[in-house]
Structure formats: C-alpha cells, structure tokens
Design a protein around this motif. Sequence first.
Motif, PDB file in Angstrom:
ATOM      1  N   LEU A  53      40.267 -17.025  46.152  1.00  0.00           N
ATOM      2  CA  LEU A  53      39.712 -18.001  46.793  1.00  0.00           C
ATOM      3  C   LEU A  53      40.815 -18.785  47.689  1.00  0.00           C
ATOM      4  CD1 LEU A  53      37.542 -19.854  44.177  1.00  0.00           C
ATOM      5  CD2 LEU A  53      36.994 -18.098  46.040  1.00  0.00           C
ATOM      6  N   ASP A  54      42.073 -17.933  48.114  1.00  0.00           N
ATOM      7  CA  ASP A  54      42.787 -18.744  48.914  1.00  0.00           C
ATOM      8  C   ASP A  54      42.433 -17.987  50.272  1.00  0.00           C
ATOM      9  OD1 ASP A  54      44.585 -19.934  47.291  1.00  0.00           O
ATOM     10  OD2 ASP A  54      46.190 -18.364  47.305  1.00  0.00           O
ATOM     11  N   ASP A  55      43.083 -18.630  51.406  1.00  0.00           N
ATOM     12  CA  ASP A  55      42.829 -17.982  52.804  1.00  0.00           C
ATOM     13  C   ASP A  55      43.726 -16.812  52.821  1.00  0.00           C
ATOM     14  OD1 ASP A  55      41.106 -20.026  53.470  1.00  0.00           O
ATOM     15  OD2 ASP A  55      42.483 -21.019  54.870  1.00  0.00           O
ATOM     16  N   MET A  56      43.182 -15.746  53.735  1.00  0.00           N
ATOM     17  CA  MET A  56      43.750 -14.520  54.022  1.00  0.00           C
ATOM     18  C   MET A  56      43.480 -14.205  55.405  1.00  0.00           C
ATOM     19  SD  MET A  56      41.361 -11.665  52.068  1.00  0.00           S
ATOM     20  CE  MET A  56      41.798 -10.132  53.028  1.00  0.00           C
ATOM     21  N   GLU A  57      44.315 -13.291  55.888  1.00  0.00           N
ATOM     22  CA  GLU A  57      43.934 -12.780  57.142  1.00  0.00           C
ATOM     23  C   GLU A  57      43.341 -11.621  57.079  1.00  0.00           C
ATOM     24  OE1 GLU A  57      47.537 -12.429  59.376  1.00  0.00           O
ATOM     25  OE2 GLU A  57      47.733 -14.581  60.107  1.00  0.00           O
ATOM     26  N   GLN A  58      42.295 -11.260  57.776  1.00  0.00           N
ATOM     27  CA  GLN A  58      41.474  -9.972  57.758  1.00  0.00           C
ATOM     28  C   GLN A  58      41.496  -9.397  59.250  1.00  0.00           C
ATOM     29  OE1 GLN A  58      39.387  -8.527  55.166  1.00  0.00           O
ATOM     30  NE2 GLN A  58      39.516  -7.119  56.787  1.00  0.00           N
ATOM     31  N   PRO A  59      42.077  -8.281  59.365  1.00  0.00           N
ATOM     32  CA  PRO A  59      42.106  -7.583  60.675  1.00  0.00           C
ATOM     33  C   PRO A  59      40.787  -7.129  60.854  1.00  0.00           C
ATOM     34  CG  PRO A  59      43.620  -6.765  58.993  1.00  0.00           C
ATOM     35  CD  PRO A  59      42.685  -7.463  58.280  1.00  0.00           C
ATOM     36  N   ILE A  60      40.556  -7.448  62.362  1.00  0.00           N
ATOM     37  CA  ILE A  60      39.378  -6.951  63.052  1.00  0.00           C
ATOM     38  C   ILE A  60      39.379  -6.069  64.124  1.00  0.00           C
ATOM     39  CG2 ILE A  60      37.158  -8.360  64.489  1.00  0.00           C
ATOM     40  CD1 ILE A  60      37.062  -8.946  61.482  1.00  0.00           C
ATOM     41  N   GLU A  61      38.421  -4.930  64.266  1.00  0.00           N
ATOM     42  CA  GLU A  61      38.754  -4.239  65.321  1.00  0.00           C
ATOM     43  C   GLU A  61      36.999  -3.684  65.700  1.00  0.00           C
ATOM     44  OE1 GLU A  61      40.445  -0.621  67.825  1.00  0.00           O
ATOM     45  OE2 GLU A  61      41.394  -1.194  65.723  1.00  0.00           O
ATOM     46  N   SER A  62      36.587  -3.983  66.797  1.00  0.00           N
ATOM     47  CA  SER A  62      35.095  -3.616  66.933  1.00  0.00           C
ATOM     48  C   SER A  62      34.892  -3.136  68.229  1.00  0.00           C
ATOM     49  CB  SER A  62      34.145  -4.511  66.482  1.00  0.00           C
ATOM     50  OG  SER A  62      34.082  -5.527  67.314  1.00  0.00           O
ATOM     51  N   ASN A  63      34.010  -2.453  68.453  1.00  0.00           N
ATOM     52  CA  ASN A  63      33.423  -1.941  69.926  1.00  0.00           C
ATOM     53  C   ASN A  63      31.875  -1.936  69.458  1.00  0.00           C
ATOM     54  OD1 ASN A  63      36.208  -1.129  71.149  1.00  0.00           O
ATOM     55  ND2 ASN A  63      36.012   0.376  69.400  1.00  0.00           N
ATOM     56  N   GLU A  64      31.499  -2.797  70.772  1.00  0.00           N
ATOM     57  CA  GLU A  64      29.972  -2.927  70.805  1.00  0.00           C
ATOM     58  C   GLU A  64      29.461  -2.686  72.095  1.00  0.00           C
ATOM     59  OE1 GLU A  64      28.012  -3.499  67.855  1.00  0.00           O
ATOM     60  OE2 GLU A  64      29.896  -3.896  66.616  1.00  0.00           O
ATOM     61  N   HIS A  65      28.418  -2.047  72.064  1.00  0.00           N
ATOM     62  CA  HIS A  65      27.501  -1.977  73.636  1.00  0.00           C
ATOM     63  C   HIS A  65      26.262  -2.659  73.642  1.00  0.00           C
ATOM     64  CE1 HIS A  65      26.433   0.241  76.809  1.00  0.00           C
ATOM     65  NE2 HIS A  65      25.216   0.599  76.597  1.00  0.00           N
ATOM     66  N   LEU A  66      25.967  -3.320  74.751  1.00  0.00           N
ATOM     67  CA  LEU A  66      24.670  -3.855  74.924  1.00  0.00           C
ATOM     68  C   LEU A  66      24.244  -3.697  76.459  1.00  0.00           C
ATOM     69  CD1 LEU A  66      25.095  -7.434  73.465  1.00  0.00           C
ATOM     70  CD2 LEU A  66      23.573  -5.702  72.503  1.00  0.00           C
ATOM     71  N   VAL A  67      22.833  -3.742  76.422  1.00  0.00           N
ATOM     72  CA  VAL A  67      22.132  -3.647  77.700  1.00  0.00           C
ATOM     73  C   VAL A  67      21.657  -5.098  78.272  1.00  0.00           C
ATOM     74  CG1 VAL A  67      20.703  -2.678  79.358  1.00  0.00           C
ATOM     75  CG2 VAL A  67      22.160  -1.229  77.598  1.00  0.00           C
ATOM     76  N   ALA A  68      21.950  -5.518  79.443  1.00  0.00           N
ATOM     77  CA  ALA A  68      21.360  -6.713  79.593  1.00  0.00           C
ATOM     78  C   ALA A  68      20.764  -6.438  81.110  1.00  0.00           C
ATOM     79  CB  ALA A  68      22.487  -7.780  80.237  1.00  0.00           C
ATOM     80  N   ARG A  69      19.465  -7.221  80.965  1.00  0.00           N
ATOM     81  CA  ARG A  69      18.464  -6.981  82.093  1.00  0.00           C
ATOM     82  C   ARG A  69      17.838  -8.360  82.636  1.00  0.00           C
ATOM     83  NH1 ARG A  69      13.100  -6.991  80.173  1.00  0.00           N
ATOM     84  NH2 ARG A  69      12.916  -6.537  78.058  1.00  0.00           N
ATOM     85  N   PHE A  70      17.211  -8.480  83.741  1.00  0.00           N
ATOM     86  CA  PHE A  70      16.520  -9.670  84.050  1.00  0.00           C
ATOM     87  C   PHE A  70      15.002  -9.654  83.655  1.00  0.00           C
ATOM     88  CE2 PHE A  70      20.049  -9.933  87.322  1.00  0.00           C
ATOM     89  CZ  PHE A  70      20.672 -11.039  86.887  1.00  0.00           C
ATOM     90  N   GLY A  71      14.560 -10.690  83.254  1.00  0.00           N
ATOM     91  CA  GLY A  71      13.113 -10.709  82.983  1.00  0.00           C
ATOM     92  C   GLY A  71      12.835 -11.677  82.209  1.00  0.00           C
ATOM     93  N   ASP A  72      11.700 -11.923  81.357  1.00  0.00           N
ATOM     94  CA  ASP A  72      11.114 -12.730  80.638  1.00  0.00           C
ATOM     95  C   ASP A  72      11.816 -13.025  79.129  1.00  0.00           C
ATOM     96  OD1 ASP A  72       9.680 -14.956  79.515  1.00  0.00           O
ATOM     97  OD2 ASP A  72       7.994 -13.861  79.291  1.00  0.00           O
ATOM     98  N   VAL A  73      12.454 -14.096  78.974  1.00  0.00           N
ATOM     99  CA  VAL A  73      13.430 -13.881  78.020  1.00  0.00           C
ATOM    100  C   VAL A  73      12.518 -14.078  76.614  1.00  0.00           C
ATOM    101  CG1 VAL A  73      15.092 -15.602  76.742  1.00  0.00           C
ATOM    102  CG2 VAL A  73      15.125 -15.382  79.206  1.00  0.00           C
ATOM    103  N   SER A  74      11.331 -14.491  76.571  1.00  0.00           N
ATOM    104  CA  SER A  74      10.503 -14.482  75.388  1.00  0.00           C
ATOM    105  C   SER A  74      10.202 -12.971  74.994  1.00  0.00           C
ATOM    106  CB  SER A  74       9.323 -15.006  75.503  1.00  0.00           C
ATOM    107  OG  SER A  74       8.426 -14.579  76.429  1.00  0.00           O
ATOM    108  N   ASP A  75      10.232 -11.834  75.816  1.00  0.00           N
ATOM    109  CA  ASP A  75       9.909 -10.455  75.622  1.00  0.00           C
ATOM    110  C   ASP A  75      11.134  -9.747  74.995  1.00  0.00           C
ATOM    111  OD1 ASP A  75       7.404 -10.725  76.958  1.00  0.00           O
ATOM    112  OD2 ASP A  75       8.231 -10.006  78.717  1.00  0.00           O
ATOM    113  N   ASN A  76      12.053 -10.489  74.535  1.00  0.00           N
ATOM    114  CA  ASN A  76      13.343  -9.807  73.959  1.00  0.00           C
ATOM    115  C   ASN A  76      13.061  -9.362  72.668  1.00  0.00           C
ATOM    116  OD1 ASN A  76      15.956  -8.688  74.024  1.00  0.00           O
ATOM    117  ND2 ASN A  76      16.939 -10.786  74.001  1.00  0.00           N
ATOM    118  N   GLU A  77      12.727  -8.078  72.251  1.00  0.00           N
ATOM    119  CA  GLU A  77      12.370  -7.584  70.980  1.00  0.00           C
ATOM    120  C   GLU A  77      13.432  -6.565  70.477  1.00  0.00           C
ATOM    121  OE1 GLU A  77       8.574  -6.092  70.895  1.00  0.00           O
ATOM    122  OE2 GLU A  77       7.662  -7.930  71.609  1.00  0.00           O
ATOM    123  N   ASP A  78      14.377  -6.252  71.131  1.00  0.00           N
ATOM    124  CA  ASP A  78      15.205  -5.054  70.854  1.00  0.00           C
ATOM    125  C   ASP A  78      16.706  -5.499  70.788  1.00  0.00           C
ATOM    126  OD1 ASP A  78      16.737  -2.839  70.721  1.00  0.00           O
ATOM    127  OD2 ASP A  78      15.858  -1.833  72.383  1.00  0.00           O
TER     128      ASP A  78
END
Length: 187
Positions: free
Chosen positions: A87-112
């Motif tokens: 339960l002590d604090d510790m340093e956790q190394p992080i490395e990540s690569n993520e890919h997203l696609v953004a598009r213009f449109g109706d925000v309520s249609d965002n299902e993916d």
Amino acid sequence: MCFARLFVTLQPEMCTIEDFKVDLKGLQEAVTVFRYHLDDDYFEAIDAPEVRQGELDVTLTVRKASEYFELDFHTEGVVHVVCDLCLDDMEQPIESNEHLVARFGDVSDNEDDEIVTVDENEGMLDTSWLIYEFIILAIPIKHVHAPGKCNAAMSKLLSEHSAARSSEEVGEQPIDPRWEALKKLKD
C-alpha cells in the motif's frame, strides 16, 4: 501525396484543459505533431480519479485527410500508483501507442470506440481526457514493487495474517469426500 510536418510543443507554466484542445478546423492538410509534458498539474487540472501524480511525455500526431483525421498518441513516462501488496506509493512505468480516427458529424451518433465524432460547428477536439484514458489503460492490472522493494513492515504483517488465515481455513473445512476418493486413487 506529400505532407508537411508542423510541430507544436506545449509546456505551459500551469496546465489547463485549454492546452489540450486541438482545433481540427484550423489544421492544414498536413501532419501536425503536438508534444505535451504532463506532470501533477495535468492530473489536478482534469480532476483525475485514479492517478494523481506522474511525469509523462505525450506525442500526438494528427494527419488530416479529406473527410477525417488520424490521431496517433504515444505516451511514455511514469505514474504514481499504490502498491497492491504494501500500500505504499510506487512509480509505474507507462508506455502506450493508441490510434483514433476523428470526424465531423453529429456527436450523438458516436458508437465506435475507435472513432471520435466532433461537432462540426465547434471543430475542437479536447484530447485531455483521451490522454488520461490511455494512461489508465496502460497501467497493469496488478502493480507491485520489484521484489524486495515493498515496505518491510507491511510485508511482514501481510505474511503473518495470510499464514494465520490460511491455517484457520484449512482447519474449518473438511475435505470433500469425492476429492478424498480421488486422492486415494492417486496414492
């Protein structure tokens, strides 16, 4: 097709959410690279529920196409989490690569999960929470100190209570007769 590369490095004195808003409408048909240095101010600014401290570098590469934007996030650094054992604090190394696609449109249609829809009238994509989610996803489910690095006093208490509890459990529960019969076959 040739793309130019534009670099934007953001290391504000005090981190604000506004620093992470990308004006998609204002981007040229090119590759734009945003670099962010995240520290404790970032986690405080977004009111992060799980991780409150860290030191990370994020590179966001945005490639504008005719009808969409490709966003590649590369995150590297460390966050401070609680060790599951002591339960002590510790340093956790992080490395990540993520890919997203953004598009213009109706925000309520965002299902993916891999497509972000941005209101065309606004044209701004707030990446602050996306970056935080990628950080959280990069943290292993189990986070413990390297062997021998846990708080010695807490490790001792844990082993004493675990041994006492397991001996109590063994004494209380009789062995299932079916397992007993299988044990005899094994012997």
